[in-house]
Design an enzyme around this catalytic site. Structure first.
Site, PDB file in Angstrom:
ATOM      1  N   HIS A  33     -33.321  50.175  36.242  1.00  0.00           N
ATOM      2  CA  HIS A  33     -32.338  50.099  37.083  1.00  0.00           C
ATOM      3  C   HIS A  33     -32.595  51.161  38.544  1.00  0.00           C
ATOM      4  CE1 HIS A  33     -28.907  50.891  34.717  1.00  0.00           C
ATOM      5  NE2 HIS A  33     -29.186  50.928  33.832  1.00  0.00           N
ATOM      6  N   ASP A 137     -25.940  54.794  41.022  1.00  0.00           N
ATOM      7  CA  ASP A 137     -25.930  54.121  40.477  1.00  0.00           C
ATOM      8  C   ASP A 137     -25.123  54.871  39.599  1.00  0.00           C
ATOM      9  OD1 ASP A 137     -26.384  53.447  37.286  1.00  0.00           O
ATOM     10  OD2 ASP A 137     -28.199  52.479  37.622  1.00  0.00           O
ATOM     11  N   ALA A 354     -47.219  43.676  33.460  1.00  0.00           N
ATOM     12  CA  ALA A 354     -47.401  41.978  34.533  1.00  0.00           C
ATOM     13  C   ALA A 354     -46.728  41.642  35.347  1.00  0.00           C
ATOM     14  CB  ALA A 354     -46.885  40.784  33.226  1.00  0.00           C
ATOM     15  N   GLN A 356     -44.162  39.461  36.990  1.00  0.00           N
ATOM     16  CA  GLN A 356     -43.218  39.244  36.022  1.00  0.00           C
ATOM     17  C   GLN A 356     -42.596  38.456  36.573  1.00  0.00           C
ATOM     18  OE1 GLN A 356     -39.742  39.825  33.198  1.00  0.00           O
ATOM     19  NE2 GLN A 356     -38.512  39.456  34.565  1.00  0.00           N
ATOM     20  N   HIS A 371     -34.599  38.709  27.012  1.00  0.00           N
ATOM     21  CA  HIS A 371     -33.408  39.465  26.339  1.00  0.00           C
ATOM     22  C   HIS A 371     -32.872  39.739  27.440  1.00  0.00           C
ATOM     23  CE1 HIS A 371     -35.482  41.953  29.340  1.00  0.00           C
ATOM     24  NE2 HIS A 371     -34.389  42.952  29.737  1.00  0.00           N
ATOM     25  N   ASN A 375     -31.912  42.432  36.077  1.00  0.00           N
ATOM     26  CA  ASN A 375     -33.182  42.184  37.146  1.00  0.00           C
ATOM     27  C   ASN A 375     -33.783  40.397  35.952  1.00  0.00           C
ATOM     28  OD1 ASN A 375     -33.264  43.730  38.972  1.00  0.00           O
ATOM     29  ND2 ASN A 375     -33.870  45.977  36.704  1.00  0.00           N
ATOM     30  N   SER A 376     -34.413  40.413  35.077  1.00  0.00           N
ATOM     31  CA  SER A 376     -34.718  39.465  34.529  1.00  0.00           C
ATOM     32  C   SER A 376     -34.059  38.050  34.736  1.00  0.00           C
ATOM     33  CB  SER A 376     -34.789  39.155  33.130  1.00  0.00           C
ATOM     34  OG  SER A 376     -36.333  40.766  32.982  1.00  0.00           O
ATOM     35  N   ASP A 395     -25.879  45.136  28.022  1.00  0.00           N
ATOM     36  CA  ASP A 395     -25.285  43.946  28.438  1.00  0.00           C
ATOM     37  C   ASP A 395     -26.012  42.883  28.525  1.00  0.00           C
ATOM     38  OD1 ASP A 395     -27.243  45.062  29.827  1.00  0.00           O
ATOM     39  OD2 ASP A 395     -26.396  43.808  31.840  1.00  0.00           O
TER      40      ASP A 395
END
Length: 479
Positions: A33, A137, A354, A356, A371, A375-376, A395
């Site tokens: 977040h 948020d 790292a 990402q 996962h 964001n990913s 989620d």
């Protein structure tokens, strides 16, 4: 990385003169977040609007240290001001604790203590501007509820999850609230709202404590003038349309899909290049899979061992980030003895932070075992990288359905129906090979690359996300 941190040095925390419109970001104090609203701060500041990013000092420092993908030369950061609040003296549990249930309880309780300091700060800022715009948020609605007493405030709710997840959860609530017959609810959801059947149950991926917390936030929606999403119509057009219908029904204001918040191109810093990026430079295009599970995911020691064996047996090149993987109380991530020597030249294990986003944006990266945190997912889609889905909680199971069943740019590692089961090394081996070297995996990669191209184009002048952002800025700066 050092130059990025330098560019995010603390600036004056108070306005020294009257500003026409001032923007305030109120993130929930968890890494995913914090990261999204820090990226949004960069986008907003490019419109020459002052942005105040408020949170605990530890949360802000964490967000700064982990931000990546920014260009210290061209990115506008001088207009981002950080207001840091100390942790309350009663807070004893670290927000990065290894036990997942304690982590959730600690972070939820900690966030509530921000109500008084943030309320005081917003009152101070409101006296120095024509309009104070709050982007909070969705998990911080309770914290900012006191803004109803400030006359020149507008508040916009930021949804940190996908439009797919948000629309499906909202629809379930409406279905139960209006006591719709099951067949009618299913018909409307699948035919008109485009929501797939047999989604993971909320109760199976959210703790009751977290669900209660979310419902508590929802009771303060009277402060909301509109909703913002870190997504775009290229990715989630049908579900954004569903949300528009639901928001009209619930009278929750307008919405803007202004993502991706993350940068759309990589700014390589040769002086501060991470070791894994230098290793990627030596690999073939699309030959490496990134393995990373975010900052709040949990794996058992036995599962770590199976994952290590599966990656090794796949004979595919990989970067495995283990630093943020959480185990049980007082446990450490133990890589099998001799493992790093056996995979030398074919795999890298990263035990510290790292980058990402830069890894996903590298031409040698051809897959992401994830996962499925939003964001990913957004970073991977932006960079055109297909995903092997391994959802853990929250989620993530619904995001996995979006990636595999709707967008068709991913492959299932762990099906949520078997979320309690151990994923065998054989399953991991087969999935990694399928994603990286099979014809089916290549088709997913092509689709992912097409999505990535369209998403990046959407953020350019004339692109749909850029126009949505322009529309939002025009709305909040209107006279």
């Amino acid at each position: 990385m050092a130059s990025n941190i330098a560019s995010l040095a603390n600036h004056s925390q108070n306005c020294t003169k009257h500003q026409d419109v001032v923007m305030v970001m109120v993130p929930f104090p968890a890494q995913g977040h914090l990261n999204q609203l820090l990226h949004l701060s960069r986008l907003v500041s490019s419109y020459h609007l002052p942005v105040h990013y408020v949170s605990f000092s530890t949360s802000i420092q964490q967000a700064k240290l982990r931000v990546h993908g920014w260009d210290p030369v061209t990115d506008t950061t001088h207009n981002i001001h950080f207001k840091e609040f100390p942790l309350p003296s009663t807070h004893v549990q670290s927000p990065n604790c290894s036990n997942m249930s304690k982590f959730i309880a600690s972070t939820l309780d900690l966030s509530l203590t921000l109500r008084k300091p943030i309320s005081s700060y917003l009152n101070e800022l409101s006296s120095k501007t024509r309009r104070l715009v709050i982007i909070y948020d969705s998990l911080m609605a309770w914290v900012v509820q006191d803004i109803v007493s400030i006359p020149n405030v507008e508040a916009y709710c930021f949804r940190a999850v996908s439009a797919f997840t948000t629309s499906s959860i909202l629809w379930e609530g409406i279905e139960k609230f209006f006591h719709l017959p099951k067949f009618l609810g299913k018909f409307i959801a699948t035919k008109f709202l485009k929501i797939p059947q047999q989604l993971p149950l909320l109760e199976s991926s959210f703790t009751q404590e977290l669900l209660d917390f979310i419902f508590m936030q929802d009771r303060h929606n009277n402060i909301c003038s509109g909703n913002l999403f870190d997504t775009c119509k290229v990715i989630e057009g049908p579900f954004l349309e569903s949300l528009e219908k639901l928001h009209r029904l619930l009278r929750r204001g307008n919405q803007w899909a202004i993502g991706p918040f993350n940068p759309i191109k990589i700014q390589k810093d040769s002086k501060n290049c991470h070791k894994c990026l230098r290793w990627l430079d030596k690999q073939e295009p699309n030959s490496v899979i990134l393995v990373s599970f975010g900052t709040t995911s949990s794996l058992s020691s036995e599962q770590i061992k199976e994952l290590a064996i599966g990656l090794e047996k796949s004979n595919q090149k990989f970067i495995w980030v283990v630093r943020d993987v959480l185990l049980g109380e007082d446990e450490e991530v133990n890589i099998p003895n001799g493992y790093e020597e056996r995979i030398e030249g074919r795999g890298i294990i990263v035990k510290d932070w790292a980058p990402q986003f830069e890894i996903l944006g590298h031409s040698s990266t051809g897959g992401f075992l994830s996962h499925c945190g939003w964001n990913s997912c957004m970073e991977s889609i932006t960079m055109g990288v297909p995903i092997a889905t391994w959802p853990m909680s929250f989620d993530q199971p619904r995001n996995a359905v979006l990636v595999t069943n709707v967008l068709k740019i991913g492959i299932v590692v762990k099906d949520w129906e078997h979320c309690e089961d151990l994923v065998s090394s054989t399953t991991i081996e087969n999935v990694v090979r399928k994603l990286m070297v099979s014809s089916e995996g290549n088709e997913m990669r092509k689709r992912a690359m097409e999505f990535g191209k369209k998403v990046r184009e959407s953020m350019m002048d004339g692109g749909i996300s850029k126009m949505e952002m322009d529309s939002f800025i025009s709305h909040v700066t209107r006279y």
